[in-house]
Design a protein around this motif. Structure first.
Motif, PDB file in Angstrom:
ATOM      1  N   ILE A 218     -32.146  -4.968   3.480  1.00  0.00           N
ATOM      2  CA  ILE A 218     -32.587  -6.358   3.502  1.00  0.00           C
ATOM      3  C   ILE A 218     -33.756  -6.565   2.545  1.00  0.00           C
ATOM      4  N   LYS A 219     -34.709  -5.675   2.586  1.00  0.00           N
ATOM      5  CA  LYS A 219     -35.874  -5.788   1.706  1.00  0.00           C
ATOM      6  C   LYS A 219     -35.464  -5.669   0.241  1.00  0.00           C
ATOM      7  N   ALA A 220     -34.558  -4.733  -0.045  1.00  0.00           N
ATOM      8  CA  ALA A 220     -34.150  -4.486  -1.425  1.00  0.00           C
ATOM      9  C   ALA A 220     -33.417  -5.671  -2.026  1.00  0.00           C
ATOM     10  N   TYR A 221     -32.593  -6.340  -1.232  1.00  0.00           N
ATOM     11  CA  TYR A 221     -31.752  -7.394  -1.784  1.00  0.00           C
ATOM     12  C   TYR A 221     -32.251  -8.813  -1.509  1.00  0.00           C
ATOM     13  N   LEU A 222     -33.000  -8.998  -0.458  1.00  0.00           N
ATOM     14  CA  LEU A 222     -33.522 -10.341  -0.171  1.00  0.00           C
ATOM     15  C   LEU A 222     -34.934 -10.528  -0.716  1.00  0.00           C
ATOM     16  N   GLY A 223     -35.676  -9.432  -0.854  1.00  0.00           N
ATOM     17  CA  GLY A 223     -37.015  -9.525  -1.412  1.00  0.00           C
ATOM     18  C   GLY A 223     -37.889 -10.504  -0.657  1.00  0.00           C
TER      19      GLY A 223
ATOM     20  N   THR B 205     -35.283 -12.557  10.253  1.00  0.00           N
ATOM     21  CA  THR B 205     -34.312 -12.574   9.153  1.00  0.00           C
ATOM     22  C   THR B 205     -32.894 -12.540   9.690  1.00  0.00           C
ATOM     23  N   VAL B 206     -32.632 -11.654  10.641  1.00  0.00           N
ATOM     24  CA  VAL B 206     -31.294 -11.540  11.215  1.00  0.00           C
ATOM     25  C   VAL B 206     -30.942 -12.796  12.005  1.00  0.00           C
TER      26      VAL B 206
ATOM     27  N   TYR C 100     -28.897 -17.034   4.318  1.00  0.00           N
ATOM     28  CA  TYR C 100     -28.611 -16.150   3.192  1.00  0.00           C
ATOM     29  C   TYR C 100     -27.126 -16.112   2.818  1.00  0.00           C
ATOM     30  N   LEU C 101     -26.322 -16.808   3.586  1.00  0.00           N
ATOM     31  CA  LEU C 101     -24.905 -16.916   3.274  1.00  0.00           C
ATOM     32  C   LEU C 101     -24.709 -17.943   2.163  1.00  0.00           C
TER      33      LEU C 101
END
Length: 216
Positions: free
Chosen positions: A153-158, A168-169, A175-176
């Motif tokens: 999540i951190k890597a792709y949503l930043g 977030t979840v 995020y969709l």
């Protein structure tokens, strides 16, 4: 602008300096380049193969943390209790997960990182930057990307992610259609699931619905 990286037996490869993307065009070539990369020498010396599953027919992509010990030893990604729980959330059978030719798995690191004080060590920094982009380019049909766990999540949503993993979840719809963030299915997170019954009641059914659509 490019920099150069020497990876025997491929010689000198050109990498983009902004994302360090290696220019190799087939999955087999990338696999061999990963094994030959000096950064992975200790794993290759052990006879370990990088664990990921990328194919051009994939419509669902699972981006996860890194293989666990059992997965690495059996040379099968998500071949553990976490995998059983993830498949349950997705609403797919083991056969569908491994043999449907629709589900790809691409961890942030393709090797088991070792044991930490509480759970496995995090994936190595820089591994994703080097190898994800050329693999993503080989999957043009992906409709649904699952971000499994806080590292993915951190890597792709930043910075677009919420202040906490739970938030977030819970707000996954924000995020969709690009990404579907999920808590990690590890047994270590069973307590989290009990404290957050909305996950099983609302998030999982929507996930299963979207998985079924993407599998068609």
């Amino acid at each position: 602008m490019y920099v150069e990286l020497t990876i025997p037996p491929f010689g000198v490869l050109k990498l983009k300096t902004n994302r360090r993307c290696i220019h190799i065009t087939t999955i087999k070539e990338i696999t061999e380049a990963i094994k030959a990369d000096p950064d992975n020498a200790e794993y290759t010396a052990k006879g370990w193969d990088p664990l990921f599953h990328v194919l051009p027919t994939a419509t669902i992509l699972v981006i996860s943390q890194a293989p666990g010990r059992i997965a690495q030893n059996t040379k099968t990604y998500f071949n553990d209790a976490s995998g059983d729980r993830l498949r349950d959330w997705m609403g797919v059978t083991r056969e569908q997960f491994y043999q449907s030719d629709r589900i790809a798995v691409m961890p942030l690191d393709f090797y088991y990182p070792g044991k930490g004080k509480s759970g496995d060590l995090p994936p190595r920094k820089g591994f994703m930057d080097k190898w994800h982009e050329p693999l993503l380019a080989m999957m043009p049909n992906v409709q649904l990307t699952l971000l499994v766990g806080q590292y993915a999540i951190k890597a792709y949503l930043g910075r677009s992610r919420q202040k906490t993993l739970t938030a977030t979840v819970q707000n996954y719809q924000d995020y969709l259609p690009d990404y579907f963030p999920l808590v990690h299915p590890s047994p270590l997170n069973y307590g989290w699931q009990k404290k957050n019954p909305w996950f099983q009641a609302t998030v999982v059914p929507d996930l299963q619905r979207r998985v079924q659509i993407a599998l068609k």
